[in-house]
Structure formats: structure tokens, C-alpha cells
Design an enzyme around this catalytic site. Structure first.
Site, mmCIF file in Angstrom:
data_model
loop_
_atom_site.group_PDB
_atom_site.id
_atom_site.type_symbol
_atom_site.label_atom_id
_atom_site.label_comp_id
_atom_site.label_asym_id
_atom_site.label_seq_id
_atom_site.Cartn_x
_atom_site.Cartn_y
_atom_site.Cartn_z
ATOM 1 N N CYS A 177 4.949 9.950 -1.331
ATOM 2 C CA CYS A 177 3.721 9.612 -0.616
ATOM 3 C C CYS A 177 2.536 10.468 -1.052
ATOM 4 O O CYS A 177 1.551 10.572 -0.327
ATOM 5 C CB CYS A 177 3.905 9.742 0.899
ATOM 6 S SG CYS A 177 5.429 9.008 1.487
ATOM 7 N N GLY B 20 0.850 -1.191 0.000
ATOM 8 C CA GLY B 20 0.000 0.000 0.000
ATOM 9 C C GLY B 20 0.885 1.239 0.000
ATOM 10 O O GLY B 20 2.095 1.153 0.173
#
Lengths: 258, 161
Positions: A185, A84
Site C-alpha cells: 500500500c 484503486g
């Protein structure tokens, strides 16, 4: 403690990303197989990577093509991984941890959110206790020194209650120049912090390992024991093979090639 | 890498049904006055399947227990239409709090329909995991497989264990 210990191993040479991912897959399959007879071991792999940019599972190939070309030109590898989270950097000066745990050992079974929460707490506790750092709470998963400075990231995968991938924490200032080449991110105005930049102290990855291992054990309520590599079995053989492969590689770039 | 949602070129038209899936095998009356049997079963991996024996199709979802242990879902990876799956095969993943949790087919068969809404509303998996947040519909190749799965009572016991 009723649960068996977690066996940890710290790799000395920085590891190339893809072979390390293959190692995780090998160990995952071994755990799956040995779990049938309850002989599987929970592991914590601690390491550094050779410079690499990795994308998370939900980022599709077309988005990544131009990034791949640009970033490999800097002297880093580029891999689309199965964890993830989004685009990030791993390299020397950053501790990467891969806990390979069986969440179903816990009663009740440890859920994904709880697993990730404890991982984040382990990192926060380490930064606070070992270095006296003040952290900034955030809605985003990961550890922040302030809303614009991220010092540690998390990205995991869970298959059949067995975990892989894990966390990354910046120890020295070396990763910063590499992070500056990307939006990590998915967070636009966030920069990478490190223990060295935040404390002004000279720190090494090796020095951080014992404290981090101990705190991991506290948060996951497990005894932590070093993996005995002198025992010959599929797990130790796979680990030793990767370490040997990494030792034979030429040194990686110290800074992005410009 | 698992393929992501794609717009289907061909989609099977289904009559819309407003019924709520029942946990045990209870005969339900449809508008055409034909008795059908709807069975709901669960896996130890926290998937659920609602099977209608009139159509031979099972609607696959994750359970409420699963969604609460995952955290806020931000992305759902589903199989492609027409994919043949075996029971226990990985058919997708759910991403939450930077964790990608794989999901597995509770039964064997072919994927007839996927829940396209999840691409824009992944949070449906948290809000309504066993109804609006359904994942895909599988045409079962072997309905006997349902017998191997957990009933609601057995599943509840498994969660509490």
C-alpha cells in the site's frame, strides 16, 4: 427495507486471482445488461485467494517488472489489477470480499467516497464487535490496529455505478510472512496484522463469514441472503465454474519459497 | 490497461480564452467580433462538456457533484492524444480513497488535448472540477450528440432525484 437483498456466496477453495477477476468482469457485464430491465442482482463474493501480489491501476509496467520477477519466485502469482490502491498481497488466511453492487439503487445515488466509507466501517465494526479489538484511526484508507499495523485493506473500482474489487482482512497469521516481502500500500514502515496475532485466539476464515455478512448488511442497509446455486442462470454457472476450476488445482505454497 | 499521460509530440496551438463557460446557449463575442455559440451539457454519469461550435471542440470535465462524491483525487488517468472515442466509451479513470472510478466520453470524436497539469496536481479535480480541472478536449465527430445530453436544469434535477 425497500431495496432488494444482496446475495452472498462464500467460495470454499482458495481461488486463483486472474480467473476470479474474470468472474467479476463477467458478473459486471451481466449486471450492466440486466440493469436495463431492472433484473440485475447485487452480490457479495467472499473468498480467499491463492498466494498473489497485486498492483493497483496507477502503478505502471516499468515500475513493476523487477517486482514481478522477485515475487513470482517466492511461489506467488503477480497481477496488475484495475482497482484503486497500490501493491498488496492476498492469500490463504485472509478474507477477500468483492461486493458487486449497483450504487444507483440508493436514493440519492451512493457516491464512491460513501461506498468506501461504509466498507471501512463494516470491517471496523466486525473487528470491534466480534473480537473486541481497539482500532487506530488513520488518514489512510483501510483498518489499522496501530499506526504501524494494518489489518485490512480496501481497493475498489466503479464503472457505471457498478462496483467491483473490494476489501481484504487478515484473519490468521499466515499472510504475514508474505506481506513481509513487500512494502504494501505504499506505506513504508507498516506491517500486516491479523485477528489471530492481535487476539491470541485460534481463528478460521470460515468462522468469520456469518458475522461479517451480517455487519455488511447493516452498514449498507440491505437484507443479506445466500445465493441459491441450485438456480441455473448465467451468474450461478459462472460462479460454479470458477469453484470447480479452483478445486482441481494443486495446493499452493504455505509460505514464501526461499 | 488504460495508457497514462504521455508528453505530446505535437500539440495544436490554441488562442487562449479567458471566458467562463455558460450553462445555456448564449452568444459570446470574441476579440475578432465573430458570434460563437457555446453550449454546456451534462451526462447522467456526471461528466460535463462545453462545446464551442466555432472550433467544433468540446472540453470534457467531471462535475462538481461528481468530485464531491469521489473524495480527494490522488490520480487521474487520461486518454492518449489522437484517440478516437465513441460516446459512452471509457476514456480514463479518477482515483480517490482507493477507488478507481471510470469516466466516459460524453461525445464521440478525437482527443485533441489533455490536461497535463493533472499529472502533478490531481487535486485540481476537487478544487476546480469544471474549469482548471478539465480532463481533455475532444474534436466532435457528431455535434448532434449534444442534443441527447442533459441541460443544466435537467442535470440539476437528476442530481436531486
Amino acid at each position: 427495507m425497500a431495496l432488494p437483498p444482496v446475495f452472498y456466496h462464500f467460495f470454499r477453495p482458495p481461488l486463483p486471482y486472474l480467473p476470479a477477476w474474470n468472474l467479476q468482469d463477467t458478473l459486471h457485464r451481466l449486471q450492466l445488461q440486466l440493469r436495463k430491465s431492472a433484473e440485475h442482482k447485487d452480490l457479495l463474493l467472499l473468498l480467499q485467494h491463492r498466494p498473489v501480489y497485486t498492483a493497483g491501476r496507477r502503478q505502471t509496467d516499468p515500475e513493476l517488472d523487477s517486482e514481478r520477477i522477485r515475487l513470482t519466485a517466492l511461489g506467488a502469482d503477480f497481477v496488475a489489477s484495475s482497482r484503486g490502491g497500490q501493491l498488496t498481497y492476498h492469500g490463504p488466511g485472509q478474507i477477500v470480499g468483492y461486493p458487486l453492487l449497483d450504487l444507483s439503487r440508493y436514493s440519492p445515488i451512493m457516491g464512491t467516497r460513501d461506498y468506501v466509507c461504509r466498507m471501512q466501517k463494516t470491517l471496523e465494526l466486525h473487528l470491534k464487535e466480534a473480537h473486541g479489538l481497539t482500532l487506530s484511526p488513520s488518514e489512510h484508507t483501510g483498518v489499522f490496529l496501530d499506526p504501524r499495523t494494518k489489518i485490512a485493506s480496501i481497493g475498489v473500482q466503479v464503472r457505471h455505478r457498478l462496483t467491483s474489487h473490494g476489501f481484504a482482512m487478515n484473519v490468521t497469521h499466515e499472510p504475514r510472512a508474505w506481506f513481509d516481502q513487500i512494502v504494501a500500500c505504499g506505506l513504508d514502515d507498516v506491517k500486516a496484522g491479523s485477528i489471530e496475532s492481535a487476539t491470541g485466539k485460534t481463528v478460521t476464515v470460515e468462522d468469520e463469514i456469518p458475522g461479517l455478512v451480517q455487519r455488511f448488511g447493516r452498514l449498507y442497509e440491505r437484507e443479506m441472503l445466500p445465493l441459491d446455486l441450485s438456480q441455473a442462470n448465467s451468474t450461478t454457472e459462472a460462479i460454479l465454474a470458477l469453484e470447480q476450476e479452483a478445486l482441481e488445482m494443486a495446493p499452493s505454497a504455505k509460505a514464501p519459497l526461499k | 490497461m488504460q495508457s497514462i499521460l504521455r508528453t505530446a509530440a505535437l500539440r495544436v496551438a490554441r488562442p487562449s480564452r479567458a471566458f467562463v463557460a455558460r450553462p445555456s446557449a448564449v452568444p459570446l463575442y470574441r476579440s475578432t467580433q465573430i458570434r460563437t455559440l457555446v453550449t454546456k451539457r451534462y451526462t447522467t454519469d456526471h461528466e460535463a462538456v462545453v462545446f464551442d461550435d466555432a472550433t467544433g471542440v468540446g472540453i470534457v470535465s467531471i462535475t462538481d457533484y461528481a468530485q464531491s462524491s469521489l473524495g480527494d483525487v490522488v490520480f487521474v488517468e487520461l486518454p492518449s492524444l489522437g484517440t478516437e472515442v465513441g460516446q459512452g466509451d471509457q476514456i480514463g479513470a479518477v482515483e480517490s480513497v482507493k477507488a478507481a472510478s471510470d469516466i466516459y466520453a460524453p461525445v464521440s470524436g478525437s482527443v485533441e488535448e489533455i490536461n497535463e497539469t493533472l499529472s502533478t496536481e490531481p487535486g485540481l479535480l476537487n478544487k476546480s472540477p469544471e474549469e482548471k480541472g478539465w480532463l481533455c478536449k475532444i474534436k466532435l465527430s457528431d455535434p448532434a450528440e449534444l442534443e441527447e445530453l442533459l441541460t443544466e436544469e435537467a442535470y440539476k434535477a437528476h442530481c436531486e432525484a
